[in-house]
Design a protein around this motif. Structure first.
Motif, PDB file in Angstrom:
ATOM      1  N   PHE A  84       0.845  -1.197   0.000  1.00 19.06           N
ATOM      2  CA  PHE A  84       0.000   0.000   0.000  1.00 19.06           C
ATOM      3  C   PHE A  84       0.882   1.249   0.000  1.00 19.06           C
ATOM      4  O   PHE A  84       1.834   1.340   0.786  1.00 19.06           O
ATOM      5  N   GLU A  86       0.952   4.353   1.058  1.00 18.04           N
ATOM      6  CA  GLU A  86       1.262   5.118   2.263  1.00 18.04           C
ATOM      7  C   GLU A  86       2.019   4.308   3.314  1.00 18.04           C
ATOM      8  O   GLU A  86       2.419   4.836   4.341  1.00 18.04           O
ATOM      9  N   ASP A  88       0.789   2.154   5.248  1.00 23.35           N
ATOM     10  CA  ASP A  88      -0.118   1.840   6.357  1.00 23.35           C
ATOM     11  C   ASP A  88      -0.758   0.483   6.084  1.00 23.35           C
ATOM     12  O   ASP A  88      -1.597   0.356   5.198  1.00 23.35           O
ATOM     13  N   ALA A  91      -4.532   0.336   6.501  1.00 20.65           N
ATOM     14  CA  ALA A  91      -5.209   1.000   5.376  1.00 20.65           C
ATOM     15  C   ALA A  91      -5.180   0.104   4.143  1.00 20.65           C
ATOM     16  O   ALA A  91      -6.153   0.043   3.389  1.00 20.65           O
ATOM     17  N   ALA A  94      -7.802  -2.605   4.677  1.00 18.83           N
ATOM     18  CA  ALA A  94      -9.143  -2.038   4.509  1.00 18.83           C
ATOM     19  C   ALA A  94      -9.441  -1.775   3.041  1.00 18.83           C
ATOM     20  O   ALA A  94     -10.563  -2.009   2.573  1.00 18.83           O
ATOM     21  N   HIS A  95      -8.444  -1.305   2.306  1.00 22.03           N
ATOM     22  CA  HIS A  95      -8.579  -1.037   0.866  1.00 22.03           C
ATOM     23  C   HIS A  95      -8.939  -2.317   0.124  1.00 22.03           C
ATOM     24  O   HIS A  95      -9.871  -2.351  -0.695  1.00 22.03           O
TER      25      HIS A  95
END
Length: 201
Positions: A84, A86, A88, A91, A94-95
């Motif tokens: 990912f 960033e 994270d 995140a 979740a994406h």
């Protein structure tokens, strides 16, 4: 077990043509992977192999094996966690999860509505699972564009197939290996994300 459609009703060309297309695609893909760092290249190589197998199997037999599609969902989530942008990991997870539920849920709903209206299955569960694969790898933002590309490609393939065989119209009962169009679209959009290319539209 699904019946195998007669050769003359298939959308795609014969095995010999497919083999040459596969060889050319593999050569181009090998060159592309040389431009990508090792970890993204490993995930992309896995996706390429899996999507190629799904494309060929669905094309020839109108099935998408769970042994290919279900692990691809998990690997897609892992790819988003690790890669990912960033950095994270939550995140990224979740994406991928949002995309998987959006893709699988939308296709399942479409399948249920079509069955309710027509009394026949317009989409197989294999296509539903492959849509979840698409979302797990691409996330919710790129998912609609990938599905649009797959749909336009499928329509174009059916129209060209009919034209080459002298057919004036499309039979609504004709079976289409939709997974053979979804799988390449997943790979195309994933490579676009890895190479940070601008969206196709």
């Amino acid at each position: 077990m699904q019946d195998i459609q007669p050769e003359e009703d298939r959308v795609f060309p014969g095995t010999g043509t497919l083999l040459w297309l596969a060889i050319l695609t593999l050569a181009a893909f090998a060159g592309l992977l040389s431009l990508v760092p090792p970890l993204p290249a490993a995930f992309t190589a896995y996706l390429f192999l899996t999507m190629a197998l799904i494309t060929l199997i669905d094309l020839r037999h109108f099935i998408i094996p769970d042994v290919l599609s279900l692990p691809a969902i998990a690997v897609g989530l892992l790819a988003n966690i690790v890669l990912f942008p960033e950095g994270d990991r939550f995140a990224g997870l979740a994406h991928g999860l949002a995309g998987a539920f959006a893709g699988g849920g939308a296709f399942y709903l479409l399948r249920a509505v079509y069955f309710r209206l027509r009394g026949i299955e317009g989409l197989g569960l294999g296509d539903v699972k492959l849509a979840a694969v698409a979302g797990a790898w691409l996330g919710p933002a790129a998912l609609p564009s990938a599905c649009l590309l797959a749909t336009l490609s499928a329509i174009t393939g059916v129209v060209l197939h009919g034209a080459l065989r002298g057919r004036k119209g499309m039979d609504a009962r004709q079976r289409i290996p939709f997974g053979s169009f979804i799988a390449p679209a997943i790979l195309i959009f994933w490579i676009g994300q890895i190479l940070q290319m601008p969206p196709l539209w």
